[in-house]
Design a protein around this motif. Structure first.
Motif, PDB file in Angstrom:
ATOM      1  N   VAL A 295       7.637   9.338  36.613  1.00  0.00           N
ATOM      2  CA  VAL A 295       6.622   8.513  35.946  1.00  0.00           C
ATOM      3  C   VAL A 295       6.968   8.351  34.472  1.00  0.00           C
ATOM      4  CG1 VAL A 295       4.192   8.473  35.201  1.00  0.00           C
ATOM      5  CG2 VAL A 295       4.761   8.991  37.570  1.00  0.00           C
ATOM      6  N   ASP A 296       7.365   9.449  33.828  1.00  0.00           N
ATOM      7  CA  ASP A 296       7.760   9.355  32.413  1.00  0.00           C
ATOM      8  C   ASP A 296       8.940   8.412  32.236  1.00  0.00           C
ATOM      9  OD1 ASP A 296       5.761  11.124  31.717  1.00  0.00           O
ATOM     10  OD2 ASP A 296       7.100  12.867  31.551  1.00  0.00           O
ATOM     11  N   ASP A 297       9.929   8.511  33.136  1.00  0.00           N
ATOM     12  CA  ASP A 297      11.091   7.619  33.079  1.00  0.00           C
ATOM     13  C   ASP A 297      10.674   6.165  33.271  1.00  0.00           C
ATOM     14  OD1 ASP A 297      12.708   9.827  32.683  1.00  0.00           O
ATOM     15  OD2 ASP A 297      13.469   9.881  34.741  1.00  0.00           O
TER      16      ASP A 297
ATOM     17  N   LEU B 127       5.724  17.926  42.136  1.00  0.00           N
ATOM     18  CA  LEU B 127       4.871  17.329  41.111  1.00  0.00           C
ATOM     19  C   LEU B 127       5.650  17.148  39.802  1.00  0.00           C
ATOM     20  CD1 LEU B 127       2.100  16.338  40.171  1.00  0.00           C
ATOM     21  CD2 LEU B 127       1.541  18.717  39.603  1.00  0.00           C
ATOM     22  N   GLU B 128       6.421  18.145  39.431  1.00  0.00           N
ATOM     23  CA  GLU B 128       7.231  18.043  38.213  1.00  0.00           C
ATOM     24  C   GLU B 128       8.246  16.907  38.321  1.00  0.00           C
ATOM     25  OE1 GLU B 128       8.851  21.961  37.627  1.00  0.00           O
ATOM     26  OE2 GLU B 128       6.911  22.783  37.039  1.00  0.00           O
ATOM     27  N   GLU B 129       8.862  16.753  39.511  1.00  0.00           N
ATOM     28  CA  GLU B 129       9.802  15.652  39.725  1.00  0.00           C
ATOM     29  C   GLU B 129       9.102  14.304  39.595  1.00  0.00           C
ATOM     30  OE1 GLU B 129      11.653  16.157  43.535  1.00  0.00           O
ATOM     31  OE2 GLU B 129      12.582  18.060  42.978  1.00  0.00           O
ATOM     32  N   ARG B 130       7.921  14.184  40.193  1.00  0.00           N
ATOM     33  CA  ARG B 130       7.179  12.915  40.130  1.00  0.00           C
ATOM     34  C   ARG B 130       6.756  12.612  38.694  1.00  0.00           C
ATOM     35  NH1 ARG B 130       9.557  13.212  43.835  1.00  0.00           N
ATOM     36  NH2 ARG B 130       9.039  12.961  46.009  1.00  0.00           N
ATOM     37  N   ASN B 131       6.328  13.652  37.982  1.00  0.00           N
ATOM     38  CA  ASN B 131       5.940  13.449  36.583  1.00  0.00           C
ATOM     39  C   ASN B 131       7.124  12.957  35.757  1.00  0.00           C
ATOM     40  OD1 ASN B 131       3.266  14.106  36.947  1.00  0.00           O
ATOM     41  ND2 ASN B 131       3.543  16.253  36.378  1.00  0.00           N
ATOM     42  N   LYS B 132       8.307  13.504  36.036  1.00  0.00           N
ATOM     43  CA  LYS B 132       9.502  13.048  35.324  1.00  0.00           C
ATOM     44  C   LYS B 132       9.802  11.589  35.676  1.00  0.00           C
ATOM     45  CE  LYS B 132      14.376  14.101  34.449  1.00  0.00           C
ATOM     46  NZ  LYS B 132      14.611  12.724  34.127  1.00  0.00           N
TER      47      LYS B 132
ATOM     48  N   SER C  58       8.944   4.884  30.181  1.00  0.00           N
ATOM     49  CA  SER C  58       9.961   4.607  29.166  1.00  0.00           C
ATOM     50  C   SER C  58      10.655   3.278  29.454  1.00  0.00           C
ATOM     51  CB  SER C  58      10.974   5.755  29.135  1.00  0.00           C
ATOM     52  OG  SER C  58      11.990   5.485  28.212  1.00  0.00           O
ATOM     53  N   ARG C  59      10.970   3.049  30.717  1.00  0.00           N
ATOM     54  CA  ARG C  59      11.637   1.792  31.097  1.00  0.00           C
ATOM     55  C   ARG C  59      10.730   0.592  30.853  1.00  0.00           C
ATOM     56  NH1 ARG C  59      14.099  -0.044  36.886  1.00  0.00           N
ATOM     57  NH2 ARG C  59      15.256  -1.795  36.049  1.00  0.00           N
ATOM     58  N   VAL C  60       9.445   0.739  31.187  1.00  0.00           N
ATOM     59  CA  VAL C  60       8.493  -0.348  30.945  1.00  0.00           C
ATOM     60  C   VAL C  60       8.399  -0.650  29.455  1.00  0.00           C
ATOM     61  CG1 VAL C  60       6.017  -0.933  31.005  1.00  0.00           C
ATOM     62  CG2 VAL C  60       7.135  -0.031  33.041  1.00  0.00           C
ATOM     63  N   ARG C  61       8.367   0.396  28.622  1.00  0.00           N
ATOM     64  CA  ARG C  61       8.326   0.170  27.165  1.00  0.00           C
ATOM     65  C   ARG C  61       9.561  -0.575  26.693  1.00  0.00           C
ATOM     66  NH1 ARG C  61       5.898   5.190  27.232  1.00  0.00           N
ATOM     67  NH2 ARG C  61       7.835   6.307  26.904  1.00  0.00           N
TER      68      ARG C  61
END
Length: 142
Positions: free
Chosen positions: A89-91, A82-87, A94-97
């Motif tokens: 998703v955050d990445d 879950l922590e890996e997936r959350n990272k 960030s890329r979408v932004r």
């Protein structure tokens, strides 16, 4: 890679066991089962980090609730995933932004180019207005 303070191995097994509220032999058993992997000094002494202590506290909490070690292993595995997936998703966010910013920048450039071209065309029309009117009149004859 810079080591976060919570990942720095500083606690000997006796201190780690006391902080986690378990016996040092329990820590050895957890290590054998892969629940915690302390770092080792050059003399092969176990050193636990604050992150290890937090993990050990979670293991103790789960086992006190009646979850067996197989269940704890599964929970910790799922928590890690879950922590890996959350990272990830955050990445991705960030890329979408960054991509949105880039698209906006490119659209702005295109708009500026269009305005410059429109202004240049407008100036050319005003500058050669009489000539253009004559050409239009000649074209209308055909």
């Amino acid at each position: 890679m810079v080591m976060d303070d919570r990942d720095r191995p500083v606690y000997m097994i006796s201190v780690a066991a006391e902080l986690a509220g378990v016996h040092p032999q329990t820590l050895r058993g957890y290590e054998q089962k892969g629940l915690v992997v302390p770092k080792r000094t050059e003399g092969n002494t176990r050193r636990y980090s604050q992150a290890d202590i937090e993990r050990l506290s979670l293991i103790s909490e789960l086992t006190e609730e009646g979850i067996n070690l197989a269940g704890v292993i599964r929970i910790l595995d799922l928590q890690g995933r879950l922590e890996e997936r959350n990272k990830e998703v955050d990445d991705l966010h960030s890329r979408v932004r960054r991509l949105k910013d880039r698209v906006h920048e490119l659209e702005t450039r295109e708009n500026v180019k269009e305005l410059v071209n429109d202004n240049e065309n407008s100036l050319a029309i005003r500058k050669h207005g009489g000539l253009l009117e004559e050409i239009i009149e000649e074209l209308d004859k055909f």
